[in-house]
Design an enzyme around this catalytic site. Structure first.
Site, PDB file in Angstrom:
ATOM      1  N   LYS A 165      -4.490  -9.646  -6.401  1.00 36.44           N
ATOM      2  CA  LYS A 165      -5.432  -9.799  -5.569  1.00 36.44           C
ATOM      3  C   LYS A 165      -6.711  -8.740  -5.971  1.00 36.44           C
ATOM      4  O   LYS A 165      -6.515  -7.669  -6.310  1.00 36.44           O
ATOM      5  CB  LYS A 165      -5.131  -9.487  -4.253  1.00 36.44           C
ATOM      6  CG  LYS A 165      -6.453  -9.675  -3.114  1.00 36.44           C
ATOM      7  CD  LYS A 165      -5.977  -9.250  -1.649  1.00 36.44           C
ATOM      8  CE  LYS A 165      -6.218  -7.869  -1.435  1.00 36.44           C
ATOM      9  NZ  LYS A 165      -7.423  -7.678  -0.733  1.00 36.44           N
ATOM     10  N   LYS A 181     -10.758  -3.597  -3.576  1.00 38.55           N
ATOM     11  CA  LYS A 181     -11.744  -2.530  -3.864  1.00 38.55           C
ATOM     12  C   LYS A 181     -10.937  -1.168  -4.266  1.00 38.55           C
ATOM     13  O   LYS A 181     -11.560  -0.291  -5.007  1.00 38.55           O
ATOM     14  CB  LYS A 181     -12.350  -2.089  -2.517  1.00 38.55           C
ATOM     15  CG  LYS A 181     -13.186  -3.018  -1.799  1.00 38.55           C
ATOM     16  CD  LYS A 181     -13.961  -2.248  -0.800  1.00 38.55           C
ATOM     17  CE  LYS A 181     -13.439  -2.797   0.575  1.00 38.55           C
ATOM     18  NZ  LYS A 181     -12.869  -2.066   1.419  1.00 38.55           N
ATOM     19  N   LYS A 200       0.770  -1.139   0.064  1.00 37.19           N
ATOM     20  CA  LYS A 200       0.034  -0.016  -0.072  1.00 37.19           C
ATOM     21  C   LYS A 200       0.951   1.414  -0.019  1.00 37.19           C
ATOM     22  O   LYS A 200       0.560   2.243  -0.521  1.00 37.19           O
ATOM     23  CB  LYS A 200      -0.926  -0.127   1.128  1.00 37.19           C
ATOM     24  CG  LYS A 200      -2.117  -1.147   1.182  1.00 37.19           C
ATOM     25  CD  LYS A 200      -3.310  -0.812   1.717  1.00 37.19           C
ATOM     26  CE  LYS A 200      -4.422  -1.700   1.176  1.00 37.19           C
ATOM     27  NZ  LYS A 200      -5.660  -1.488   1.745  1.00 37.19           N
TER      28      LYS A 200
HETATM   29  P1  ATP Z   1      -8.575  -2.204  -0.211  1.00 36.03           P
HETATM   30  O1  ATP Z   1      -8.354  -2.733  -1.814  1.00 36.03           O
HETATM   31  O2  ATP Z   1      -9.461  -1.231  -0.226  1.00 36.03           O
HETATM   32  O3  ATP Z   1      -7.636  -2.486   0.481  1.00 36.03           O
HETATM   33  P2  ATP Z   1     -10.013  -4.745  -0.066  1.00 36.03           P
HETATM   34  O4  ATP Z   1     -10.669  -5.242  -1.076  1.00 36.03           O
HETATM   35  O5  ATP Z   1      -8.817  -5.509   0.346  1.00 36.03           O
HETATM   36  O6  ATP Z   1      -9.775  -3.152  -0.005  1.00 36.03           O
HETATM   37  P3  ATP Z   1     -10.853  -4.838   2.822  1.00 36.03           P
HETATM   38  O7  ATP Z   1     -11.876  -3.980   3.303  1.00 36.03           O
HETATM   39  O8  ATP Z   1      -9.472  -4.353   3.167  1.00 36.03           O
HETATM   40  O9  ATP Z   1     -11.069  -5.140   1.305  1.00 36.03           O
HETATM   41  O10 ATP Z   1     -11.291  -6.193   3.145  1.00 36.03           O
HETATM   42  C1  ATP Z   1     -12.562  -6.770   3.854  1.00 36.03           C
HETATM   43  C2  ATP Z   1     -12.490  -8.388   3.863  1.00 36.03           C
HETATM   44  O11 ATP Z   1     -12.382  -9.081   2.592  1.00 36.03           O
HETATM   45  C3  ATP Z   1     -11.088  -8.924   4.636  1.00 36.03           C
HETATM   46  O12 ATP Z   1     -11.419 -10.125   5.468  1.00 36.03           O
HETATM   47  C4  ATP Z   1     -10.186  -9.354   3.580  1.00 36.03           C
HETATM   48  O13 ATP Z   1      -9.361 -10.221   3.801  1.00 36.03           O
HETATM   49  C5  ATP Z   1     -11.163  -9.914   2.563  1.00 36.03           C
HETATM   50  N1  ATP Z   1     -10.835  -9.708   1.016  1.00 36.03           N
HETATM   51  C6  ATP Z   1     -10.257  -8.649   0.390  1.00 36.03           C
HETATM   52  N2  ATP Z   1      -9.978  -8.875  -1.040  1.00 36.03           N
HETATM   53  C7  ATP Z   1     -10.267 -10.035  -1.007  1.00 36.03           C
HETATM   54  C8  ATP Z   1     -10.024 -11.178  -2.076  1.00 36.03           C
HETATM   55  N3  ATP Z   1      -9.589 -10.718  -3.052  1.00 36.03           N
HETATM   56  N4  ATP Z   1     -10.336 -12.389  -1.785  1.00 36.03           N
HETATM   57  C9  ATP Z   1     -10.702 -12.831  -0.671  1.00 36.03           C
HETATM   58  N5  ATP Z   1     -10.790 -12.147   0.455  1.00 36.03           N
HETATM   59  C10 ATP Z   1     -10.725 -10.744   0.193  1.00 36.03           C
END
Ligand code: ATP
Ligand code: LTN
Length: 340
Positions: A205, A208, A123
């Site tokens: 990965k 969001k 990040k």
């Molecule tokens: P950002 O990109 O804003 O960091 P993010 O998509 O990683 O967001 P978070 O709010 O950080 O989302 O995560 C919420 C939950 O979703 C956490 O438990 C995280 O482990 C899970 N998660 C996030 N991305 C994935 C993915 N690609 N596959 C499975 N689980 C995920």
């Protein structure tokens, strides 16, 4: 298996806590990696789910947008099946002990420990401007979230496992130095869907905050949009539908199929043994995702009309959680010898 009393005792000792950042578009990675587990486990434990708005501030946010997204994300979680009668759904900054405990824990952890966090490396590299102190200490706030409520289980996707290890380390260090105050939590990661990759690039990965309209399927996407994104997903050369490290695109699609159907890898591969190519796999995934997400979208459209109801759910949960958060923080202060 359980008598009534034993069941209650077992339930009382299992405390589930998890968090999600109220930013960006909630996608199927968030759903299969985390939210689906939260909903499914609601009858087995005391459940606490947190919209981590203070974590969101570790990168630049527009205040007006963030305020709306907090309520929208809460609405989505309720639409996905979080039941306020069984679970507490609240906003992190509404319980000020999160910030307070973060300070005490940051005086227990070391800079070296935080330097090893891979999410910080990723990040901070992605950050165009300056890197904020909060992005570096983000995992300490996350540890405070978890430790405030005597959490035993933390259902998360694969990417958060390292942060939960750090939480355990901080709790162990604290207990060894100041006496037993914290319960040690463990991560629970689903068998399928723990790490869903981007559909436009299966080596990254699904996230969001990633740009590109073909990167992710949003939980609230309309059927047409789901179809477009999945059909455009990057695949590999060849036609065989088999998951292995040389075929990241197909492996990711099979992973989504497994997460959505509950089938194992060998069952999924057997199911597609006679498929004519990747198109068949994609079409089936479109149908399954449309049907899985349809009820969530419909319920969201109903709930979104009444934001006051959602706000009330959030505020009531915060009120119910404050006494526990206070008690833990007071125990920490006593153990560390601070306060009057
Ligand atoms: P950002 O990109 O804003 O960091 P993010 O998509 O990683 O967001 P978070 O709010 O950080 O989302 O995560 C919420 C939950 O979703 C956490 O438990 C995280 O482990 C899970 N998660 C996030 N991305 C994935 C993915 N690609 N596959 C499975 N689980 C995920
Ligand atoms: N860091 C997590 C969100 C998060 C969390 C938590 C998850 C904040 N606090 C406590 C589990 C438990 C993320 O970025 N997905």
């Amino acid at each position: 298996m359980f008598g009534n009393l034993e069941r209650k005792t077992a339930m009382r000792s299992k405390v589930v806590f998890s968090g999600i950042q109220p930013t960006g578009t909630i996608h199927i990675g968030n759903y299969f990696g985390a939210i689906k587990q939260w909903v499914a486990g609601q009858d087995d434990a005391e459940n606490i789910f947190c919209l981590v708005d203070m974590h969101a501030l570790t990168v630049p946010q527009d205040p007006a947008v963030l305020a709306v997204q907090i309520i929208d994300t809460a609405t989505l979680l309720l639409a996905a099946g979080i039941d306020p009668a069984k679970s507490r759904l609240y906003v992190q900054s509404d319980v000020r002990e999160h910030a307070e405990l973060t300070w005490y824990l940051s005086c227990v952890g070391s800079v070296g420990q935080l330097n090893r966090m891979t999410q910080f490396k990723e990040k901070s590299e992605a950050q165009k401007g300056e890197v904020r102190v909060g992005l570096f200490t983000y995992p300490v706030l996350m540890a405070a979230d978890i430790l405030l409520y005597r959490t035993t289980h933390v259902p998360v996707g694969e990417d958060q496992k390292q942060h939960i290890e750090l939480t355990r380390d901080l709790a162990l260090r604290f207990n060894a130095t100041y006496g037993e105050v914290f319960v040690l939590p463990e991560a629970t990661v689903p068998a399928a869907g723990a790490r869903i990759m981007g559909l436009d690039d299966p080596t990254k990965k699904m996230s969001k905050s990633a740009p590109g309209s073909y990167h992710a399927v949003g939980v609230l996407d309309a059927p047409d949009q789901i179809r477009k994104t999945v059909m455009a997903a990057q695949t590999d050369s060849g036609r065989e539908i088999r998951g292995d490290s040389t075929r990241p695109g197909v492996t990711n699609l099979l992973g989504i199929y497994m997460a959505a159907t509950g089938r194992t890898q060998s069952e999924a591969e057997a199911h597609f043994a006679n498929a004519r190519g990747y198109g068949d796999l994609k079409k089936e995934i479109v149908d399954i995702l449309v049907e899985t997400l349809r009820p969530i979208r419909e319920r969201y459209d109903e709930l979104v009309r009444d934001r006051a109801v959602v706000r009330e759910v959030l505020q009531r949960a915060a009120e119910q959680l404050r006494p526990t958060a206070r008690a833990t923080t007071d125990a920490v202060k006593r153990a560390m010898g601070v306060g009057s």
